[in-house]
Design a protein around this motif. Structure first.
Motif, short mmCIF file in Angstrom:
data_model
loop_
_atom_site.label_atom_id
_atom_site.label_comp_id
_atom_site.label_asym_id
_atom_site.label_seq_id
_atom_site.Cartn_x
_atom_site.Cartn_y
_atom_site.Cartn_z
N THR A 22 -8.06 -5.30 7.24
CA THR A 22 -8.03 -6.55 6.48
C THR A 22 -8.49 -6.30 5.05
O THR A 22 -9.40 -5.50 4.81
CB THR A 22 -8.92 -7.63 7.14
OG1 THR A 22 -8.74 -8.88 6.47
CG2 THR A 22 -10.38 -7.25 7.12
N ARG A 23 -7.81 -6.96 4.14
CA ARG A 23 -8.14 -6.84 2.71
C ARG A 23 -9.43 -7.61 2.42
O ARG A 23 -9.60 -8.74 2.88
CB ARG A 23 -6.99 -7.40 1.88
CG ARG A 23 -7.14 -7.21 0.38
CD ARG A 23 -6.05 -7.98 -0.36
NE ARG A 23 -4.72 -7.62 0.06
CZ ARG A 23 -3.99 -6.63 -0.47
NH1 ARG A 23 -4.47 -5.94 -1.47
NH2 ARG A 23 -2.78 -6.37 -0.02
N PHE A 31 -10.34 -2.37 1.68
CA PHE A 31 -10.04 -2.87 3.01
C PHE A 31 -11.15 -2.50 3.98
O PHE A 31 -11.93 -1.57 3.74
CB PHE A 31 -8.71 -2.29 3.51
CG PHE A 31 -7.60 -2.46 2.52
CD1 PHE A 31 -6.79 -3.58 2.54
CD2 PHE A 31 -7.39 -1.51 1.53
CE1 PHE A 31 -5.79 -3.75 1.61
CE2 PHE A 31 -6.38 -1.67 0.59
CZ PHE A 31 -5.58 -2.79 0.63
N HIS A 73 -0.57 1.21 7.40
CA HIS A 73 -1.30 0.06 6.87
C HIS A 73 -1.34 0.07 5.34
O HIS A 73 -1.12 -0.95 4.69
CB HIS A 73 -2.73 0.05 7.41
CG HIS A 73 -2.82 -0.22 8.87
ND1 HIS A 73 -3.37 -1.37 9.39
CD2 HIS A 73 -2.42 0.52 9.94
CE1 HIS A 73 -3.32 -1.32 10.71
NE2 HIS A 73 -2.75 -0.18 11.06
N SER A 74 -1.63 1.23 4.76
CA SER A 74 -1.74 1.31 3.31
C SER A 74 -0.43 0.98 2.62
O SER A 74 -0.40 0.33 1.57
CB SER A 74 -2.23 2.69 2.88
OG SER A 74 -1.32 3.70 3.27
N HIS A 77 -0.02 -2.93 2.97
CA HIS A 77 -1.02 -3.62 2.14
C HIS A 77 -0.67 -3.50 0.65
O HIS A 77 -0.78 -4.47 -0.10
CB HIS A 77 -2.40 -3.02 2.37
CG HIS A 77 -3.13 -3.56 3.57
ND1 HIS A 77 -3.33 -4.91 3.78
CD2 HIS A 77 -3.71 -2.92 4.62
CE1 HIS A 77 -4.01 -5.09 4.90
NE2 HIS A 77 -4.26 -3.89 5.43
N ARG A 84 -2.66 -9.57 4.05
CA ARG A 84 -4.11 -9.46 4.03
C ARG A 84 -4.66 -8.82 5.30
O ARG A 84 -5.72 -8.20 5.27
CB ARG A 84 -4.73 -10.84 3.82
CG ARG A 84 -4.34 -11.48 2.49
CD ARG A 84 -5.08 -12.79 2.25
NE ARG A 84 -4.65 -13.39 1.00
CZ ARG A 84 -5.12 -13.06 -0.19
NH1 ARG A 84 -6.04 -12.11 -0.27
NH2 ARG A 84 -4.68 -13.64 -1.28
#
Length: 232
Positions: A22-23, A31, A73-74, A77, A84
């Motif tokens: 999560t950001r 994160f 994920h990166s 994001h 988020r």
């Protein structure tokens, strides 16, 4: 941290692997991720690891992060400010459907809610190479449900609750599909018109309350009742 405990309760864990990220509020490139080496039922607010888009740890942590597993994920994001929270699983049903030629089929209520909303990304081996990021983002195409072929499931949300509920529906659709096809009898496919109606009705749910907030809160209470140590 509560979401990690909920995912553990649901049985969606993968030993010490996979991630929910999560950001951080107000931080475009920072994160929270699980400590690499802990089970999901051991995750606490205090041991979540703060990282940047390259998986580098910010500040101090008693545990490392798993940068190799953060490639997926990166990429997502970095591509969207609304991404988020990202939830990634390797459930048996999810991996099984990801390995089927037709992917997710419109064979249940759960699948119909996701009509036209599921993206696919072909398997390129273990996701550790940066050059795969662009293809991941392109294949996701702004959708919030991704089936990683021969790999597993991924959902994106503007909140943790949204990513969780989207995963619940996607995984549930996969569970029903595997069970229905194992029955041996022909499976009824939901017509496109009915699927479109279901998806439209589900989209309207967002107009009533933030997506997933009520369902997530219900499981959050369960986790609090069982073991509130995640808060520490």
């Amino acid at each position: 941290a509560a979401c990690y405990r909920i995912v553990d309760h649901m049985g969606w864990t993968e030993l010490i692997y996979s991630h929910i990220t999560t950001r951080l509020p107000g931080a475009n490139d920072e994160f929270l991720i699980n400590p690499y080496g802990l089970r999901y039922d051991e995750v606490r607010a205090s041991n979540l690891v703060r990282i940047d888009l390259d998986g580098n740890i910010i500040g101090e942590s008693a545990w490392p992060a798993n940068p190799a597993g953060f490639v997926i994920h990166s990429a997502i994001h970095a591509a969207g400010a609304n991404a988020r929270c990202i939830l990634h699983t390797h459930t048996t049903a999810g991996v099984a459907v990801s390995a089927q030629q037709g992917g997710l089929k419109m064979e249940s209520l759960y699948a119909s809610l996701l009509h036209g909303q599921v993206a696919y990304h072909d398997f390129e081996g273990v996701t550790v190479r940066d050059d795969e990021k662009a293809r991941l983002v392109e294949n996701l195409g702004g959708r919030k449900h991704l089936i990683l072929r021969n790999h597993g499931l991924l959902t994106v949300g503007e909140t943790v609750a949204e990513a969780f509920l989207r995963m619940w529906h996607l995984n549930r659709a996969c569970e029903v599909q595997i069970a229905a096809n194992a029955g041996g009898a022909p499976v009824i496919v939901v017509p496109d018109e009915a699927c479109a109606a279901s998806a439209a009705a589900w989209a309207g749910y967002d107009q009533v309350e933030p997506h997933g907030a009520r369902a997530f809160a219900a499981f959050w209470r369960l986790i609090d009742d069982r073991d509130p140590s995640y808060r520490t």
